[in-house]
Design a protein around this motif. Structure first.
Motif, PDB file in Angstrom:
ATOM      1  N   SER A   1      33.446  50.993  73.317  1.00  0.00           N
ATOM      2  CA  SER A   1      33.798  49.298  72.829  1.00  0.00           C
ATOM      3  C   SER A   1      32.813  48.862  72.066  1.00  0.00           C
ATOM      4  O   SER A   1      31.734  49.530  71.669  1.00  0.00           O
ATOM      5  CB  SER A   1      33.525  48.537  74.401  1.00  0.00           C
ATOM      6  N   ALA A   2      33.276  47.746  71.337  1.00  0.00           N
ATOM      7  CA  ALA A   2      32.509  47.084  70.277  1.00  0.00           C
ATOM      8  C   ALA A   2      32.679  45.455  70.555  1.00  0.00           C
ATOM      9  O   ALA A   2      33.657  44.973  70.927  1.00  0.00           O
ATOM     10  CB  ALA A   2      33.002  47.462  68.833  1.00  0.00           C
ATOM     11  N   PRO A   3      31.503  44.909  70.674  1.00  0.00           N
ATOM     12  CA  PRO A   3      31.774  43.335  70.848  1.00  0.00           C
ATOM     13  C   PRO A   3      32.401  42.740  69.889  1.00  0.00           C
ATOM     14  O   PRO A   3      32.242  43.185  68.676  1.00  0.00           O
ATOM     15  CB  PRO A   3      30.081  42.911  70.709  1.00  0.00           C
ATOM     16  N   PRO A   4      33.151  41.798  70.093  1.00  0.00           N
ATOM     17  CA  PRO A   4      33.873  41.055  69.172  1.00  0.00           C
ATOM     18  C   PRO A   4      33.142  40.469  67.837  1.00  0.00           C
ATOM     19  O   PRO A   4      31.950  39.927  68.175  1.00  0.00           O
ATOM     20  CB  PRO A   4      34.603  39.789  69.782  1.00  0.00           C
ATOM     21  N   THR A   5      33.751  40.379  66.717  1.00  0.00           N
ATOM     22  CA  THR A   5      33.183  39.706  65.611  1.00  0.00           C
ATOM     23  C   THR A   5      34.055  39.176  64.729  1.00  0.00           C
ATOM     24  O   THR A   5      35.427  39.758  64.754  1.00  0.00           O
ATOM     25  CB  THR A   5      32.558  40.889  64.575  1.00  0.00           C
ATOM     26  N   SER A   6      33.943  38.140  64.238  1.00  0.00           N
ATOM     27  CA  SER A   6      35.167  37.274  63.537  1.00  0.00           C
ATOM     28  C   SER A   6      34.582  36.664  62.163  1.00  0.00           C
ATOM     29  O   SER A   6      33.701  36.723  61.805  1.00  0.00           O
ATOM     30  CB  SER A   6      35.344  35.937  64.392  1.00  0.00           C
ATOM     31  N   ALA A   7      35.888  36.481  61.345  1.00  0.00           N
ATOM     32  CA  ALA A   7      35.842  36.152  60.085  1.00  0.00           C
ATOM     33  C   ALA A   7      36.627  34.881  59.837  1.00  0.00           C
ATOM     34  O   ALA A   7      37.702  34.987  60.138  1.00  0.00           O
ATOM     35  CB  ALA A   7      35.867  37.112  58.808  1.00  0.00           C
ATOM     36  N   THR A   8      36.146  33.860  59.081  1.00  0.00           N
ATOM     37  CA  THR A   8      36.999  32.659  58.843  1.00  0.00           C
ATOM     38  C   THR A   8      37.330  32.745  57.397  1.00  0.00           C
ATOM     39  O   THR A   8      36.608  32.982  56.501  1.00  0.00           O
ATOM     40  CB  THR A   8      36.362  31.441  58.866  1.00  0.00           C
ATOM     41  N   VAL A   9      38.837  32.640  57.195  1.00  0.00           N
ATOM     42  CA  VAL A   9      39.206  32.777  55.852  1.00  0.00           C
ATOM     43  C   VAL A   9      39.846  31.268  55.581  1.00  0.00           C
ATOM     44  O   VAL A   9      40.947  30.928  55.977  1.00  0.00           O
ATOM     45  CB  VAL A   9      40.521  33.745  55.788  1.00  0.00           C
ATOM     46  N   SER A  10      39.087  30.677  54.683  1.00  0.00           N
ATOM     47  CA  SER A  10      39.439  29.356  54.262  1.00  0.00           C
ATOM     48  C   SER A  10      40.239  29.105  52.929  1.00  0.00           C
ATOM     49  O   SER A  10      40.677  27.821  52.583  1.00  0.00           O
ATOM     50  CB  SER A  10      37.944  28.654  53.934  1.00  0.00           C
ATOM     51  N   GLY A  11      40.467  30.190  52.167  1.00  0.00           N
ATOM     52  CA  GLY A  11      41.229  29.957  50.916  1.00  0.00           C
ATOM     53  C   GLY A  11      41.687  31.097  50.484  1.00  0.00           C
ATOM     54  O   GLY A  11      41.034  32.275  50.580  1.00  0.00           O
ATOM     55  N   ARG A  12      42.583  31.318  49.471  1.00  0.00           N
ATOM     56  CA  ARG A  12      43.079  32.419  48.958  1.00  0.00           C
ATOM     57  C   ARG A  12      41.811  33.264  48.093  1.00  0.00           C
ATOM     58  O   ARG A  12      41.917  34.461  47.814  1.00  0.00           O
ATOM     59  CB  ARG A  12      44.417  32.240  48.017  1.00  0.00           C
ATOM     60  N   ASP A  13      41.057  32.317  47.542  1.00  0.00           N
ATOM     61  CA  ASP A  13      39.925  32.832  46.488  1.00  0.00           C
ATOM     62  C   ASP A  13      38.509  32.932  47.089  1.00  0.00           C
ATOM     63  O   ASP A  13      37.551  33.447  46.611  1.00  0.00           O
ATOM     64  CB  ASP A  13      39.868  32.275  45.243  1.00  0.00           C
ATOM     65  N   ALA A  14      38.490  32.471  48.388  1.00  0.00           N
ATOM     66  CA  ALA A  14      37.104  32.382  49.123  1.00  0.00           C
ATOM     67  C   ALA A  14      36.932  33.805  49.576  1.00  0.00           C
ATOM     68  O   ALA A  14      37.659  34.465  50.186  1.00  0.00           O
ATOM     69  CB  ALA A  14      37.286  31.510  50.275  1.00  0.00           C
ATOM     70  N   PRO A  15      35.659  34.431  49.213  1.00  0.00           N
ATOM     71  CA  PRO A  15      35.164  35.780  49.650  1.00  0.00           C
ATOM     72  C   PRO A  15      35.173  35.685  50.977  1.00  0.00           C
ATOM     73  O   PRO A  15      34.559  34.741  51.768  1.00  0.00           O
ATOM     74  CB  PRO A  15      33.933  35.829  48.993  1.00  0.00           C
ATOM     75  N   THR A  16      35.533  36.791  51.790  1.00  0.00           N
ATOM     76  CA  THR A  16      35.405  36.944  53.389  1.00  0.00           C
ATOM     77  C   THR A  16      34.643  38.235  53.431  1.00  0.00           C
ATOM     78  O   THR A  16      34.914  39.433  52.964  1.00  0.00           O
ATOM     79  CB  THR A  16      36.778  37.036  53.856  1.00  0.00           C
ATOM     80  N   ALA A  17      33.527  38.115  54.410  1.00  0.00           N
ATOM     81  CA  ALA A  17      32.876  39.040  54.574  1.00  0.00           C
ATOM     82  C   ALA A  17      33.550  40.151  55.294  1.00  0.00           C
ATOM     83  O   ALA A  17      34.354  39.748  56.351  1.00  0.00           O
ATOM     84  CB  ALA A  17      31.603  38.525  55.297  1.00  0.00           C
ATOM     85  N   PRO A  18      33.285  41.694  55.292  1.00  0.00           N
ATOM     86  CA  PRO A  18      34.011  42.551  56.239  1.00  0.00           C
ATOM     87  C   PRO A  18      33.728  42.332  57.575  1.00  0.00           C
ATOM     88  O   PRO A  18      32.355  42.064  57.714  1.00  0.00           O
ATOM     89  CB  PRO A  18      33.682  43.854  55.456  1.00  0.00           C
ATOM     90  N   LEU A  19      34.536  42.888  58.402  1.00  0.00           N
ATOM     91  CA  LEU A  19      34.041  42.754  59.843  1.00  0.00           C
ATOM     92  C   LEU A  19      33.692  44.342  60.294  1.00  0.00           C
ATOM     93  O   LEU A  19      34.676  45.208  60.076  1.00  0.00           O
ATOM     94  CB  LEU A  19      35.462  42.444  60.584  1.00  0.00           C
ATOM     95  N   ASN A  20      32.598  44.585  60.818  1.00  0.00           N
ATOM     96  CA  ASN A  20      32.099  45.842  61.090  1.00  0.00           C
ATOM     97  C   ASN A  20      31.994  45.942  62.572  1.00  0.00           C
ATOM     98  O   ASN A  20      30.864  45.151  63.040  1.00  0.00           O
ATOM     99  CB  ASN A  20      30.755  46.108  60.443  1.00  0.00           C
ATOM    100  N   LEU A  21      32.785  46.790  63.320  1.00  0.00           N
ATOM    101  CA  LEU A  21      32.773  46.761  64.674  1.00  0.00           C
ATOM    102  C   LEU A  21      31.707  47.749  65.004  1.00  0.00           C
ATOM    103  O   LEU A  21      31.806  49.064  64.710  1.00  0.00           O
ATOM    104  CB  LEU A  21      33.936  47.154  65.305  1.00  0.00           C
TER     105      LEU A  21
END
Length: 330
Positions: A186-206
């Motif tokens: 198992s891996a604890p949940p991790t989340s990312a918020t996407v606020s726009g088409r050009d806004a950088p989003t950090a990768p999710l690493n489980l």
């Protein structure tokens, strides 16, 4: 007759003026509501909330990048949009080239965020009512990795993770939560918020880890092996059995008195290594009880010693089957 005609004409003129004013007010009202630049944004948000990905994509006029589309419809999309609260649409801000910017303020997980939508005028309808549409652009993406697994769960939907990684096309705004909830890993949940088409989003690493169920299952198999090994060593009356533990002495040990027992079982630690799961070296303690004779004096004494031992194992998991193979060197 002339006065009556004048009064009639004046009445008709007043009615016509009122009708024109009413029409102008109606046109302005429609252009500020259902024909406003905010209306496509309202319809787009509604499509997200209903999980209607095809409709949302059509409204946004977005192109889909070369990525996994699992987040673009149904439950995954609804889950993403359900985390958007306190929504407030701002007034349209004029931009060059018949374009406007429509700001959207909202909250996700207590954080105040803003998304700006760029729309353009595409003409009029029925001569008076403006038509607005989103300026086309590619959808953003979210990268997800998972240690030693080919699957994960994103926004409640099982997804494939070839080689432990995948890239997902997503709508915005929204939140995307990844986790792994397997029987043995198992891996604890991790989340990312996407606020726009050009806004950088950090990768999710489980960061996958062994579950307590797997740790207990491996511990039970290791304990079973050590107990059987100790029992067999006593049965065979061996000081150096085919086990991780042994006893060396210059005395003569009386045959029939040798008894082995495990006083401290190894603690289990299962870690990822080179794309596999390995059990860390197993350290424990074993006790030998016997009678021994000093070869120089002939004195008989009790042998009661505890020996540290260590060994490694190979862990194989296929479906619900766990196999632990001790690797001993003599």
């Amino acid at each position: 007759m002339s006065q009556a005609l004048v009064r009639t004409a004046a009445g008709w003129l007043l009615g016509l003026m009122l009708a024109v004013v009413g029409a102008i007010v109606s046109v302005n009202l429609v252009n500020s509501s259902v024909a406003s630049p905010q209306q496509p944004v309202r319809e787009y948000l509604e499509a997200l909330q209903k999980g209607e990905g095809e409709r949302a994509l059509g409204l946004l006029r977005a192109s889909v990048p070369d990525a996994d589309p699992a987040m673009l419809d149904g439950t995954a999309l609804q889950t993403s949009a359900s985390r958007i609260t306190n929504v407030k649409l701002g007034g349209a801000e004029q931009r060059s080239g018949n374009r406007v910017l429509v700001p959207l303020d909202y909250t996700i997980d207590g954080s105040q965020l803003r998304t700006e939508f760029l729309l353009e005028s595409t003409g009029t309808e029925w001569l008076f009512f403006h038509k607005w549409a989103f300026v086309p652009a590619p959808l953003p993406t979210v990268d997800i990795t998972v240690v030693n697994s080919n699957e994960a769960t994103v926004n409640g939907v099982p997804v494939n993770m070839p080689g432990g990684r995948n890239t997902f096309a997503v709508f915005y705004p929204g939140e995307y939560e990844a986790s792994l909830n397997g029987q043995f890993f198992s891996a604890p949940p991790t989340s990312a918020t996407v606020s726009g088409r050009d806004a950088p989003t950090a990768p999710l690493n489980l960061l996958t880890q062994a579950t307590e169920e797997l740790n207990q299952a491996v511990a039970a198999r290791v304990k079973e092996f050590l107990d059987q090994c100790a029992a067999e060593a006593g049965k065979q009356q061996r000081l150096q059995p085919d086990c991780p533990f042994y006893h060396a002495t210059n005395n003569r040990v009386v045959d029939g008195t040798i008894k082995w027992s495990i006083t401290e079982y190894p603690k289990i630690s299962i870690e990822p290594f080179d794309g596999k799961w390995v059990v860390a070296p197993l350290d424990g303690k074993a006790r030998i009880n016997a009678e021994q004779v000093d070869l120089f004096t002939g004195a008989v004494s009790a042998l009661n010693e505890v020996h540290d031992f260590s060994f490694t194992t190979r862990l194989d998991i296929e479906g619900d089957t766990i196999k632990v193979t001790p690797l001993l060197s003599f």
